[in-house]
Design a protein around this motif. Structure first.
Motif, mmCIF file in Angstrom:
data_model
loop_
_atom_site.group_PDB
_atom_site.id
_atom_site.type_symbol
_atom_site.label_atom_id
_atom_site.label_comp_id
_atom_site.label_asym_id
_atom_site.label_seq_id
_atom_site.Cartn_x
_atom_site.Cartn_y
_atom_site.Cartn_z
ATOM 1 N N THR A 195 0.709 -1.296 0.005
ATOM 2 C CA THR A 195 -0.096 0.005 0.116
ATOM 3 C C THR A 195 0.828 1.166 0.009
ATOM 4 O OG1 THR A 195 -0.096 -0.192 2.349
ATOM 5 C CG2 THR A 195 -1.892 -0.922 1.133
ATOM 6 N N ALA A 196 2.308 1.166 -0.329
ATOM 7 C CA ALA A 196 3.012 2.286 -0.352
ATOM 8 C C ALA A 196 4.267 1.913 -1.515
ATOM 9 C CB ALA A 196 3.722 2.495 1.020
ATOM 10 N N ILE A 197 4.642 2.901 -1.973
ATOM 11 C CA ILE A 197 5.589 2.827 -3.186
ATOM 12 C C ILE A 197 6.564 3.922 -3.048
ATOM 13 C CG2 ILE A 197 5.964 2.687 -5.576
ATOM 14 C CD1 ILE A 197 4.406 0.506 -5.228
ATOM 15 N N LEU A 198 7.763 3.409 -3.267
ATOM 16 C CA LEU A 198 8.970 4.405 -2.915
ATOM 17 C C LEU A 198 9.018 5.119 -4.323
ATOM 18 C CD1 LEU A 198 11.429 1.937 -1.567
ATOM 19 C CD2 LEU A 198 10.812 3.798 -0.316
ATOM 20 N N VAL A 199 9.361 6.367 -4.159
ATOM 21 C CA VAL A 199 9.639 7.212 -5.341
ATOM 22 C C VAL A 199 11.209 7.772 -5.395
ATOM 23 C CG1 VAL A 199 8.805 9.112 -6.815
ATOM 24 C CG2 VAL A 199 7.146 7.720 -5.360
ATOM 25 N N ALA A 200 12.031 7.664 -6.475
ATOM 26 C CA ALA A 200 13.167 7.992 -6.543
ATOM 27 C C ALA A 200 13.519 8.425 -7.847
ATOM 28 C CB ALA A 200 14.302 6.676 -6.075
ATOM 29 N N ASP A 201 14.629 9.221 -8.043
ATOM 30 C CA ASP A 201 15.070 9.569 -9.376
ATOM 31 C C ASP A 201 15.858 8.456 -10.064
ATOM 32 O OD1 ASP A 201 17.526 9.752 -8.082
ATOM 33 O OD2 ASP A 201 17.526 11.827 -8.101
ATOM 34 N N ARG A 202 16.447 8.861 -11.330
ATOM 35 C CA ARG A 202 17.113 7.931 -11.992
ATOM 36 C C ARG A 202 18.542 7.535 -11.442
ATOM 37 N NH1 ARG A 202 14.322 6.773 -16.524
ATOM 38 N NH2 ARG A 202 12.913 8.423 -17.247
ATOM 39 N N ALA A 203 18.798 8.266 -10.686
ATOM 40 C CA ALA A 203 20.239 7.924 -10.014
ATOM 41 C C ALA A 203 19.790 7.279 -8.522
ATOM 42 C CB ALA A 203 20.947 9.181 -9.556
ATOM 43 N N ASN A 204 18.751 6.902 -8.144
ATOM 44 C CA ASN A 204 18.100 6.109 -7.323
ATOM 45 C C ASN A 204 18.333 7.056 -5.897
ATOM 46 O OD1 ASN A 204 16.852 3.938 -5.875
ATOM 47 N ND2 ASN A 204 18.756 2.990 -5.127
ATOM 48 N N GLN A 205 18.012 8.266 -5.936
ATOM 49 C CA GLN A 205 18.045 9.062 -4.715
ATOM 50 C C GLN A 205 16.817 9.256 -4.380
ATOM 51 O OE1 GLN A 205 21.117 10.486 -3.345
ATOM 52 N NE2 GLN A 205 21.637 8.641 -4.590
ATOM 53 N N PHE A 206 16.308 9.159 -3.099
ATOM 54 C CA PHE A 206 14.998 9.474 -2.565
ATOM 55 C C PHE A 206 14.520 10.670 -2.918
ATOM 56 C CE2 PHE A 206 12.189 10.252 1.118
ATOM 57 C CZ PHE A 206 11.090 9.184 0.867
ATOM 58 N N VAL A 207 13.015 10.471 -3.459
ATOM 59 C CA VAL A 207 12.245 11.633 -3.844
ATOM 60 C C VAL A 207 11.062 11.803 -2.954
ATOM 61 C CG1 VAL A 207 11.011 12.876 -5.586
ATOM 62 C CG2 VAL A 207 12.906 11.846 -5.915
ATOM 63 N N GLY A 208 10.541 10.713 -2.539
ATOM 64 C CA GLY A 208 9.304 10.925 -1.867
ATOM 65 C C GLY A 208 8.479 9.368 -1.769
ATOM 66 N N LEU A 209 7.393 9.473 -1.271
ATOM 67 C CA LEU A 209 6.592 8.246 -1.047
ATOM 68 C C LEU A 209 5.274 8.383 -1.659
ATOM 69 C CD1 LEU A 209 7.102 5.503 0.569
ATOM 70 C CD2 LEU A 209 6.039 6.583 2.446
ATOM 71 N N ILE A 210 4.608 7.347 -2.212
ATOM 72 C CA ILE A 210 3.283 7.512 -2.490
ATOM 73 C C ILE A 210 2.409 6.503 -1.947
ATOM 74 C CG2 ILE A 210 3.462 6.350 -4.754
ATOM 75 C CD1 ILE A 210 1.369 9.172 -4.400
ATOM 76 N N THR A 211 1.192 6.607 -1.241
ATOM 77 C CA THR A 211 0.554 5.486 -0.787
ATOM 78 C C THR A 211 -0.827 5.445 -1.128
ATOM 79 O OG1 THR A 211 -0.741 6.556 1.011
ATOM 80 C CG2 THR A 211 1.709 6.115 1.431
ATOM 81 N N ASP A 212 -1.495 4.358 -0.828
ATOM 82 C CA ASP A 212 -2.849 4.184 -1.635
ATOM 83 C C ASP A 212 -3.829 5.501 -1.291
ATOM 84 O OD1 ASP A 212 -2.909 3.750 1.051
ATOM 85 O OD2 ASP A 212 -4.176 1.786 0.954
ATOM 86 N N ARG A 213 -3.411 5.932 0.163
ATOM 87 C CA ARG A 213 -4.128 6.990 0.674
ATOM 88 C C ARG A 213 -4.298 8.328 -0.522
ATOM 89 N NH1 ARG A 213 -6.991 9.008 4.873
ATOM 90 N NH2 ARG A 213 -6.831 11.093 5.406
ATOM 91 N N GLU A 214 -3.135 8.562 -0.888
ATOM 92 C CA GLU A 214 -2.865 9.908 -1.727
ATOM 93 C C GLU A 214 -3.714 9.317 -3.123
ATOM 94 O OE1 GLU A 214 -1.108 10.219 1.284
ATOM 95 O OE2 GLU A 214 0.195 8.807 -0.159
ATOM 96 N N ILE A 215 -3.688 7.946 -3.806
ATOM 97 C CA ILE A 215 -4.005 7.923 -4.860
ATOM 98 C C ILE A 215 -5.670 7.731 -4.736
ATOM 99 C CG2 ILE A 215 -4.742 5.736 -6.382
ATOM 100 C CD1 ILE A 215 -1.724 5.034 -6.085
ATOM 101 N N LEU A 216 -6.180 7.249 -3.527
ATOM 102 C CA LEU A 216 -7.512 7.215 -3.437
ATOM 103 C C LEU A 216 -8.369 8.781 -3.214
ATOM 104 C CD1 LEU A 216 -8.192 4.174 -1.583
ATOM 105 C CD2 LEU A 216 -8.235 4.295 -3.901
ATOM 106 N N SER A 217 -7.369 9.572 -2.685
ATOM 107 C CA SER A 217 -7.616 11.136 -2.504
ATOM 108 C C SER A 217 -7.957 11.554 -3.656
ATOM 109 C CB SER A 217 -6.881 11.793 -1.494
ATOM 110 O OG SER A 217 -6.548 11.179 -0.335
ATOM 111 N N VAL A 218 -6.969 11.313 -4.633
ATOM 112 C CA VAL A 218 -7.308 11.961 -6.033
ATOM 113 C C VAL A 218 -8.477 11.530 -6.666
ATOM 114 C CG1 VAL A 218 -6.267 11.912 -8.399
ATOM 115 C CG2 VAL A 218 -4.850 12.233 -6.441
ATOM 116 N N MET A 219 -8.706 10.024 -6.433
ATOM 117 C CA MET A 219 -10.058 9.401 -6.986
ATOM 118 C C MET A 219 -11.172 10.270 -6.536
ATOM 119 S SD MET A 219 -10.889 5.434 -6.841
ATOM 120 C CE MET A 219 -11.863 4.640 -8.023
#
Length: 258
Positions: free
Chosen positions: A227-251
């Motif tokens: 229920t959570a996915i890591l978000v990183a840039d192409r150099a594998n540097q941490f950018v953030g986190l996206i969870t099902d809550r953010e997706i369902l809020s958009v929905m």
């Protein structure tokens, strides 16, 4: 999106437990089906409560107790003819992952956050928006060497139920609040304060790019059972986190706009 109504998402005739069931019976059912909660019904299948595995574990070895003694009574629910948005709002507002669906007071089915996530993964309004527009930013992390107590404090301060776990600036896993709670309350051996966040983190969590779509994140969550996915840039540097809550809020926002 959701043109067919709530009935197209509901799981009908769900597993439930009776008021007089023992705590062992309820916990065995949850373990068998990998559930964390069960609806509690009377002999006419009227919904009377919800019981969780944490409710049961917190009761300890009290073998004389039944489900009725530890359940949460009169749980919130929706009816079978409620708009899908009502169930989705309830999940988001109360941080539920499932909601009972009733017909004339009787348990008809269950709708879960996974049901909504699956619908979102098929496409529709909001699904093509980039993750970067909705992610939890680069402050939502804990160092892998942090203690369990430090991770819990960070979650409390950020008012979040997930944190990325980093080694240096690279994401290596995700740790949910539930994992920390279960470990502290039921698994922590005496003197085990040396256990680090990295040791309890889920490391099977995939990473996506900020430019990937929300639909991509929903599909990854469903594919990996997370229920959570890591978000990183192409150099594998941490950018953030996206969870099902953010997706369902958009929905929910797109359904409100429709």
């Amino acid at each position: 999106m959701l043109d067919l109504g709530l009935e197209s998402l509901v799981t009908y005739n769900p597993l439930a437990i009776g008021l007089g069931a023992t705590l062992e019976e309820a916990l065995n059912s949850m373990d068998e089906y990998h559930f964390h909660h069960l609806p509690v019904v009377d002999d006419k299948r009227r919904l009377v409560g919800i019981v969780s595995d944490l409710d049961i574990r917190r009761a300890g070895d009290a073998k004389e107790l039944t489900v009725a003694d530890v359940m949460t009574p009169a749980p919130e629910s929706v009816t079978h003819n409620s708009p899908p948005l009502d169930a989705l709002r309830l999940m988001l507002e109360r941080r539920f992952h499932s909601v009972p669906v009733l017909e004339a007071g009787k348990l008809l089915g269950i709708i879960t956050s996974t049901d909504f996530l699956r619908e979102f993964s098929y496409g529709g309004a909001g699904s093509s928006e980039p993750i970067a527009d909705h992610l939890l930013g680069d402050e939502y992390y804990v160092d892998g060497e942090a203690s369990v107590d430090e991770a819990i404090r960070a979650m409390d301060e950020l008012e979040i139920d997930y944190l990325a776990v980093l080694k240096g600036s690279c994401p290596v896993g995700v740790i949910p609040r539930r994992t920390l709670t279960v470990w502290k309350e039921f698994s922590q051996p005496t003197g085990a304060s040396h256990v680090k966040a990295m040791q309890l983190a889920a490391t099977n969590v995939p990473a996506l790019l900020p430019s990937d779509r929300l639909q991509d994140a929903a599909r990854k969550m469903l594919d990996r059972g997370v229920t959570a996915i890591l978000v990183a840039d192409r150099a594998n540097q941490f950018v953030g986190l996206i969870t099902d809550r953010e997706i369902l809020s958009v929905m929910a926002e797109r359904l409100e706009e429709a």
